[in-house]
Motif scaffolding. Structure first.
Motif, PDB file in Angstrom:
ATOM      1  N   PRO A  40       0.739  -1.335   0.021  1.00 34.35           N
ATOM      2  CA  PRO A  40      -0.005  -0.133  -0.228  1.00 34.35           C
ATOM      3  C   PRO A  40       0.930   1.351   0.039  1.00 34.35           C
ATOM      4  CG  PRO A  40      -0.937  -1.583   1.580  1.00 34.35           C
ATOM      5  CD  PRO A  40       0.347  -2.134   0.982  1.00 34.35           C
ATOM      6  N   ASP A  41       1.920   1.117   0.865  1.00 35.48           N
ATOM      7  CA  ASP A  41       2.752   2.560   0.675  1.00 35.48           C
ATOM      8  C   ASP A  41       4.164   2.200   0.131  1.00 35.48           C
ATOM      9  OD1 ASP A  41       4.185   0.845   2.363  1.00 35.48           O
ATOM     10  OD2 ASP A  41       4.503   2.437   4.005  1.00 35.48           O
ATOM     11  N   GLN A  42       4.135   1.187  -0.851  1.00 38.95           N
ATOM     12  CA  GLN A  42       5.402   0.724  -1.372  1.00 38.95           C
ATOM     13  C   GLN A  42       6.452   0.669  -0.540  1.00 38.95           C
ATOM     14  OE1 GLN A  42       5.584   3.016  -5.496  1.00 38.95           O
ATOM     15  NE2 GLN A  42       3.665   4.001  -4.749  1.00 38.95           N
ATOM     16  N   GLY A  43       6.317   0.460   0.473  1.00 32.72           N
ATOM     17  CA  GLY A  43       7.466   0.091   1.436  1.00 32.72           C
ATOM     18  C   GLY A  43       8.085   1.211   1.996  1.00 32.72           C
ATOM     19  N   ALA A  44       7.428   2.471   1.886  1.00 29.34           N
ATOM     20  CA  ALA A  44       8.056   3.789   2.279  1.00 29.34           C
ATOM     21  C   ALA A  44       8.332   3.794   3.976  1.00 29.34           C
ATOM     22  CB  ALA A  44       7.632   4.924   1.945  1.00 29.34           C
ATOM     23  N   GLY A  45       7.154   3.316   4.275  1.00 32.00           N
ATOM     24  CA  GLY A  45       7.061   3.165   5.888  1.00 32.00           C
ATOM     25  C   GLY A  45       8.406   2.338   6.583  1.00 32.00           C
ATOM     26  N   HIS A  46       8.338   1.141   6.028  1.00 26.46           N
ATOM     27  CA  HIS A  46       9.572   0.238   6.365  1.00 26.46           C
ATOM     28  C   HIS A  46      10.700   0.636   6.326  1.00 26.46           C
ATOM     29  CE1 HIS A  46      10.734  -3.749   7.144  1.00 26.46           C
ATOM     30  NE2 HIS A  46      11.712  -3.894   6.382  1.00 26.46           N
ATOM     31  N   THR A  64      13.599   1.743   9.151  1.00 25.45           N
ATOM     32  CA  THR A  64      14.875   1.435   9.387  1.00 25.45           C
ATOM     33  C   THR A  64      15.917   2.490   9.649  1.00 25.45           C
ATOM     34  OG1 THR A  64      14.467  -0.595   7.867  1.00 25.45           O
ATOM     35  CG2 THR A  64      16.823  -0.004   8.253  1.00 25.45           C
ATOM     36  N   ILE A  65      15.850   3.480   9.022  1.00 27.28           N
ATOM     37  CA  ILE A  65      16.569   4.578   9.071  1.00 27.28           C
ATOM     38  C   ILE A  65      16.474   5.115  10.555  1.00 27.28           C
ATOM     39  CG2 ILE A  65      16.787   7.134   8.447  1.00 27.28           C
ATOM     40  CD1 ILE A  65      15.637   6.417   5.769  1.00 27.28           C
ATOM     41  N   ARG A  66      15.348   5.330  11.016  1.00 26.59           N
ATOM     42  CA  ARG A  66      15.022   5.615  12.583  1.00 26.59           C
ATOM     43  C   ARG A  66      15.735   4.679  13.506  1.00 26.59           C
ATOM     44  NH1 ARG A  66       9.923   7.579  10.478  1.00 26.59           N
ATOM     45  NH2 ARG A  66       9.110   5.532  10.965  1.00 26.59           N
ATOM     46  N   GLU A  67      15.563   3.459  13.306  1.00 25.89           N
ATOM     47  CA  GLU A  67      15.980   2.611  14.381  1.00 25.89           C
ATOM     48  C   GLU A  67      17.795   2.608  14.381  1.00 25.89           C
ATOM     49  OE1 GLU A  67      15.726  -0.424  16.676  1.00 25.89           O
ATOM     50  OE2 GLU A  67      14.217   0.306  15.950  1.00 25.89           O
ATOM     51  N   ILE A 102      12.101  11.621   3.783  1.00 25.79           N
ATOM     52  CA  ILE A 102      12.643  12.897   4.393  1.00 25.79           C
ATOM     53  C   ILE A 102      12.677  13.250   5.699  1.00 25.79           C
ATOM     54  CG2 ILE A 102      12.434  15.404   4.073  1.00 25.79           C
ATOM     55  CD1 ILE A 102      11.642  14.805   1.155  1.00 25.79           C
ATOM     56  N   ASP A 103      11.341  12.564   6.376  1.00 30.51           N
ATOM     57  CA  ASP A 103      10.894  12.905   7.737  1.00 30.51           C
ATOM     58  C   ASP A 103      11.749  12.016   8.537  1.00 30.51           C
ATOM     59  OD1 ASP A 103       9.084  14.939   7.019  1.00 30.51           O
ATOM     60  OD2 ASP A 103       7.538  13.693   7.340  1.00 30.51           O
ATOM     61  N   ALA A 104      12.254  10.848   8.018  1.00 35.81           N
ATOM     62  CA  ALA A 104      13.103  10.163   8.633  1.00 35.81           C
ATOM     63  C   ALA A 104      14.496  10.620   9.078  1.00 35.81           C
ATOM     64  CB  ALA A 104      13.201   8.664   8.322  1.00 35.81           C
ATOM     65  N   ASP A 105      14.883  11.793   8.401  1.00 38.82           N
ATOM     66  CA  ASP A 105      16.125  12.543   8.476  1.00 38.82           C
ATOM     67  C   ASP A 105      17.487  11.754   8.331  1.00 38.82           C
ATOM     68  OD1 ASP A 105      17.226  14.841   8.960  1.00 38.82           O
ATOM     69  OD2 ASP A 105      17.533  14.486  11.170  1.00 38.82           O
ATOM     70  N   PRO A 106      17.587  11.183   7.044  1.00 37.15           N
ATOM     71  CA  PRO A 106      18.787  10.368   6.715  1.00 37.15           C
ATOM     72  C   PRO A 106      19.997  11.717   6.299  1.00 37.15           C
ATOM     73  CG  PRO A 106      17.464  10.368   4.980  1.00 37.15           C
ATOM     74  CD  PRO A 106      16.581  10.715   6.053  1.00 37.15           C
ATOM     75  N   ASP A 107      21.014  11.393   6.182  1.00 36.51           N
ATOM     76  CA  ASP A 107      22.227  12.456   5.644  1.00 36.51           C
ATOM     77  C   ASP A 107      22.366  12.628   4.309  1.00 36.51           C
ATOM     78  OD1 ASP A 107      23.227  12.888   8.659  1.00 36.51           O
ATOM     79  OD2 ASP A 107      23.325  10.965   8.343  1.00 36.51           O
ATOM     80  N   VAL A 108      21.853  11.580   3.762  1.00 32.29           N
ATOM     81  CA  VAL A 108      22.014  11.728   2.128  1.00 32.29           C
ATOM     82  C   VAL A 108      20.846  11.083   1.709  1.00 32.29           C
ATOM     83  CG1 VAL A 108      23.319  11.062   0.036  1.00 32.29           C
ATOM     84  CG2 VAL A 108      24.622  11.583   2.235  1.00 32.29           C
TER      85      VAL A 108
END
Length: 330
Positions: A135-141, A145-148, A176-182
């Motif tokens: 449903p969200d094409q995996g964006a939430g997953h 992972t970024i946040r973890e 974007i909201d998960a705040d990766p560096d690149v």
């Protein structure tokens, strides 16, 4: 067979050594995948076998260590591929299997974070297969992972290479909201060759829109990659670089397409390393990219680009100094 003969200077080292075996075992224990293996990256032997000439070394340099390495002293390069080893799309250049999609592993975000510590990374790259079936094409997953990783390892730098999420801004915004560096997303090839190179659900303008949104809505570095060797003309490569820079892309990589098997697209041309150096100069000196890694064996997740970001973000070095240091590894 391809009608174009591979030149003698285009060679890669086969994977081997204790470090390679240690990393592979760590990944297998946690049911994790890397694009290094799934896409048959030609640099896997160098990055996983302790042969890197970079300051951070290879991904296996600190295998088996406890906790986070000190900033600037960790292992180096491994690209985790999230959401399984099968893709919902069928790009004609890619060696990742297509179809037969399986449910997401709810433990994957935690397992990736644990593997990062065990391998000893201080810079991690995350990518994924396309999951158009979700449903969200995996964006939430992906975002989880970024946040973890960030929660467990506050000092680590996280680069993500994301799908296009069919151009849906709300899904790109989750990353974007998960705040990766690149945040990287690859246009892959010039506009004229998007198909047959890429799956028909991908597209040049769609990819450019993703890159533009990242630049518009975040303060992270933005990155893309272009493969050469599909029959593109020089003016088309230049236009692609210019289009990406116009959308605010900071970092670009250019590398040679290598045919994974007889069922994939044939290579139309092998460019000499001198040609790649010319494109680097065009990208940096004429078009204004902060950094360009350009060479036959360069891939979108490449240690030189990671070293550049590491030097600028973690060490506070100037763009010029970071460029010089990273370029020695290409």
């Amino acid at each position: 067979m391809s009608s174009v003969r591979k030149p003698d200077w285009l060679k890669s080292r086969p994977p081997s050594g204790r470090e390679f075996a240690d990393i592979r075992e760590t990944l297998r224990e946690r049911n994790l995948h890397t694009v290094c293996e799934e896409a048959n990256c030609p640099n896997l032997g160098e990055c996983w076998s302790g042969r890197s000439s970079s300051r951070r070394g290879s991904a296996g340099e600190h295998a088996g260590g406890d906790g986070d390495p000190p900033a600037g002293e960790g292992g180096g390069t491994a690209t985790f591929m999230l959401m399984g080893d099968r893709c919902s799309r069928g790009c004609n250049f890619c060696d990742v299997e297509t179809g037969g999609m399986e449910p997401l592993d709810p433990d994957e975000p935690e397992n990736v974070a644990e593997a990062v510590a065990e391998i000893g990374l201080d810079y991690v790259v995350l990518t994924s297969v396309d999951r158009d079936d979700l449903p969200d094409q995996g964006a939430g997953h992906f975002a989880e992972t970024i946040r973890e990783i960030k929660a467990r390892h506050p000092g680590i730098l996280v680069e993500v290479l994301i799908p296009d999420f069919q151009g849906e801004e709300r899904l790109v915004r989750k990353i974007i909201d998960a705040d990766p560096d690149v945040i990287a997303h690859n246009v892959e090839t010039v506009s004229r060759l998007q198909y047959p190179v890429r799956d028909r659900r991908a597209g040049y303008e769609q990819s450019l829109s993703v890159l533009a949104q990242v630049e518009r809505e975040s303060d992270t570095y933005t990155k893309t990659s272009i493969m050469l060797g599909h029959g593109e003309y020089d003016h088309e490569v230049y236009q692609t670089l210019a289009d990406c820079r116009e959308r605010g892309v900071d970092i670009v990589t250019l590398g040679q397409y290598l045919r994974p098997s007889r069922s994939h697209l044939e290579v139309q041309r092998y460019d000499h390393p001198d040609k790649y150096e010319t494109w680097r100069q065009v990208a940096e000196e004429e078009l204004g990219f902060l950094y360009c890694a350009s060479g036959p064996m360069v891939r979108s997740s490449y240690k030189a680009g990671e070293l550049f970001v590491d030097a600028v973000l973690r060490e506070g070095k100037s763009v010029e100094k970071a460029r010089d240091e990273a370029r020695r590894t290409v």
